[in-house]
Design an enzyme around this catalytic site. Structure first.
Site, short mmCIF file in Angstrom:
data_model
loop_
_atom_site.label_atom_id
_atom_site.label_comp_id
_atom_site.label_asym_id
_atom_site.label_seq_id
_atom_site.Cartn_x
_atom_site.Cartn_y
_atom_site.Cartn_z
N CYS B 176 0.66 -1.16 0.13
CA CYS B 176 0.03 -0.05 -0.08
C CYS B 176 0.70 1.16 0.11
O CYS B 176 0.05 2.46 -0.09
CB CYS B 176 -0.81 -0.15 1.22
SG CYS B 176 -1.66 -1.68 1.28
N HIS B 316 -2.69 8.31 5.69
CA HIS B 316 -2.71 7.06 4.92
C HIS B 316 -4.34 6.42 5.50
O HIS B 316 -5.16 6.00 4.84
CB HIS B 316 -1.80 5.97 5.60
CG HIS B 316 -2.13 4.49 5.08
ND1 HIS B 316 -1.92 4.31 3.66
CD2 HIS B 316 -1.92 3.52 5.43
CE1 HIS B 316 -1.79 3.01 3.47
NE2 HIS B 316 -1.91 2.64 4.85
N LYS B 348 -9.17 8.11 1.85
CA LYS B 348 -9.65 6.79 1.96
C LYS B 348 -11.17 6.69 2.25
O LYS B 348 -12.00 5.93 2.00
CB LYS B 348 -8.93 5.99 2.44
CG LYS B 348 -7.70 5.57 1.62
CD LYS B 348 -6.50 4.56 2.67
CE LYS B 348 -5.44 4.17 1.84
NZ LYS B 348 -4.20 5.38 1.94
N HIS B 353 -9.54 2.25 -0.25
CA HIS B 353 -8.13 2.01 -0.35
C HIS B 353 -7.81 1.51 -1.55
O HIS B 353 -8.05 0.25 -2.12
CB HIS B 353 -7.76 0.75 0.68
CG HIS B 353 -6.47 0.83 0.83
ND1 HIS B 353 -5.23 1.44 0.23
CD2 HIS B 353 -5.79 0.34 2.02
CE1 HIS B 353 -4.23 1.12 0.69
NE2 HIS B 353 -4.16 0.37 1.70
N PHE B 412 1.64 -3.08 3.82
CA PHE B 412 1.96 -4.30 4.56
C PHE B 412 3.35 -4.74 4.10
O PHE B 412 3.79 -4.57 3.16
CB PHE B 412 1.00 -5.45 3.96
CG PHE B 412 -0.31 -5.50 4.79
CD1 PHE B 412 -1.41 -6.51 4.31
CD2 PHE B 412 -0.70 -4.57 5.70
CE1 PHE B 412 -2.64 -6.44 4.95
CE2 PHE B 412 -2.16 -4.62 6.46
CZ PHE B 412 -2.72 -5.58 6.05
#
Lengths: 101, 427
Positions: B176, B316, B348, B353, B412
């Site tokens: 991401c 984020h 988002k 996302h 991640f």
């Protein structure tokens, strides 16, 4: 000058004409039996195989491998292989894709 | 050591759940229209999560020649559409017929123009579709275009081919954080002299049965199936996971001197980049957000700025319980009391996302915020979680002086990317 395949556009299989349009945006007016796939239609070897796989899905039979591998492939030659696979000229054996009845 | 050359943004392009184009994206963000709705890409009836933020009514044939559509997965199509918009705005497209296979560059040396276009999964629909064919009807029924439609680099590759860009060209992958890192890579390429212009950002089309099933199994996705429009709720006390989105966000990143020489007007300055790995856990942020803290500090230092210079953060803000709390802690750790004067928003909340494209579309949103001096609202913030001690803009857009903004992307794998963007007219 090629000795393979029919020259009039009307003789081209409708699946072939549809495939050339759907996959590559080619219109029927651009198609002639003696058109070279690469030189005239900008279809490289990858595109030619992509078209073949699509055609085989569309008609439900496998095309035999091209016989004359030295001359640049033409639409007419592809048409002839399609005819052979469909048994239209009396030559070839129908081979169904694996998994179909 | 001499200061690195200034780098600016001269073009923006986007395909988002608000549709094609930056204008539709910005208008949707300001109007705070929700985009999450029941999944149409596949039959999700048996899935634990049945909604996502899809690009509505995307017709690739309306934008691209048939033969190009045939050889591309949807993610690369999004990249191509966004790239054309960005290059057009930058004034770099020639007069060629835009319906043609190739739409060459004009007004710059193509050998000095690169592409760094990220994706998390690349041609996933191509891969899973052809895998199904292989399994059901045989390996010799796989289409040859798999080899060019599937790979992750093909967003960038096809953009380079279409526009004749022969400079440095590759994809960056950090889950991401991918598109944030792509933009950081573009900054580095220009500063070190390998390119004058880089088309950078990300493209993703991963609303796919396997992705949804996998992220749902990991507990990462919101399960608010009965009310999708209220599911993405970053920083809210009732948040329960992210909502998958798709699209592309691309920016034309250019050496300031090069832009000035050809009379191109900068939209913003790309002032700095900070990048770290948490070195902690594959899917959880490090406690207290130490990896993010470090990336924030490095980004500010890279931009030669202080915490006191920042007016806005495009967070984020995934709407997961862990990220939003850790990110808030990281921000407060870096900015201290100044945190209360920083307007935060999460894109988002509006479009979900976008995974490997998130950093790209969010950088586009950040540039637009700087240009218009408006911070779009974060949707669905009804009760802010006390653990998220930030000034999150909500209910309405906030008009406010904005000189410097940050865009955060965390992925991640422990990846942290922070970009520093500054208003073009900042003195």
């Amino acid at each position: 000058m090629t000795t393979q395949g029919p020259t009039p556009t009307a003789a081209l299989d409708p699946h072939l004409v549809r495939g050339l349009h759907e996959l590559f945006g080619l219109s029927a007016q651009e198609l002639r039996g003696d058109a070279e796939l690469e030189g005239d239609l900008q279809l490289d070897s990858l595109a030619a195989v992509e078209l073949q796989v699509w055609l085989e899905d569309a008609v439900g039979v496998r095309l035999a491998a091209a016989k004359n591998v030295t001359a640049p492939p033409t639409l007419g030659a592809l048409q002839a292989r399609l005819d052979a696979a469909l048994g239209r000229d009396g030559a070839g054996v129908k081979t169904a894709p694996k998994g179909s009845s | 050591m001499p200061a690195p050359p200034e780098v600016v943004i001269t073009g923006l392009g986007a395909v988002t759940p608000y549709g094609c184009g930056v204008a539709a994206f910005w208008e949707g963000l300001l109007a705070a229209r929700p985009t999450a709705s029941p999944i149409t890409r596949f039959d999700a009836a048996d899935f634990p999560v049945r909604f996502a933020c899809e690009v509505p009514a995307f017709d690739p044939f309306a934008h691209l020649p048939r033969r190009l559509v045939r050889q591309t997965d949807r993610f690369a199509q999004y990249a191509l559409v966004a790239a054309q918009e960005a290059l057009d705005q930058a004034g770099l497209l020639g007069d060629a017929d835009h319906a043609g296979i190739q739409v060459p560059i004009a007004g710059a040396d193509p050998q000095r123009i690169g592409t760094v276009i990220a994706s998390g999964a690349g041609g996933l629909e191509e891969m899973t579709g052809q895998f199904d064919r292989m399994r059901t009807i045989g390996p010799d029924r796989v289409r040859p275009y798999l080899s060019i439609a599937m790979p992750i680099n093909m967003g960038g590759g096809q953009v380079a081919i279409r526009h004749g860009l022969s400079g440095p060209s590759y994809a960056v992958v950090s889950a991401c954080a991918s598109a944030g890192d792509a933009l950081g890579s573009a900054l580095d390429l220009i500063r070190c002299g390998r390119a004058d212009v880089v088309v950078a950002g990300g493209a993703e089309a991963a609303i796919n049965p396997l992705t949804i099933a996998g992220f749902a199994a990991a507990g990462a996705l919101s399960r608010r199936n009965d009310d999708p429009g209220r599911a993405s709720r970053p920083f809210d006390v009732d948040r329960d996971g992210f909502v998958a989105g798709e699209g592309a966000g691309l920016l034309v990143v250019e050496r300031a001197g090069h832009a000035a020489a050809r009379g191109a007007r900068p939209l913003a300055t790309l002032a700095g980049y900070g990048v770290t790995n948490d070195a902690y856990h594959p899917s959880q942020p490090s406690p207290g957000g130490r990896g993010a803290i470090s990336a924030l500090r490095l980004a500010l230092a890279d931009a030669d700025l202080d915490a006191g210079d920042v007016d806005h953060i495009n967070a984020h803000g995934t709407s997961t319980p862990r990220n939003d709390a850790a990110e808030s802690a990281a921000i407060r750790s870096v900015f201290g009391a100044r945190t209360d004067e920083i307007a935060v928003t999460s894109t988002k909340s509006a479009i979900g996302h976008l995974l490997g494209a998130a950093g790209g579309v969010e950088a586009v949103a950040t540039v637009e915020a700087l240009r218009h001096a408006v911070v779009p609202p974060t949707q669905n913030l009804e009760e802010r979680d006390p653990a998220c001690h930030l000034d999150v803009v909500h209910d309405a857009p906030r008009t406010t002086r904005l000189a410097v903004a940050l865009s955060n992307s965390f992925g991640f794998g422990g990846h942290n990317a922070v970009l520093v963007l500054a208003a073009a007219d900042r003195s």
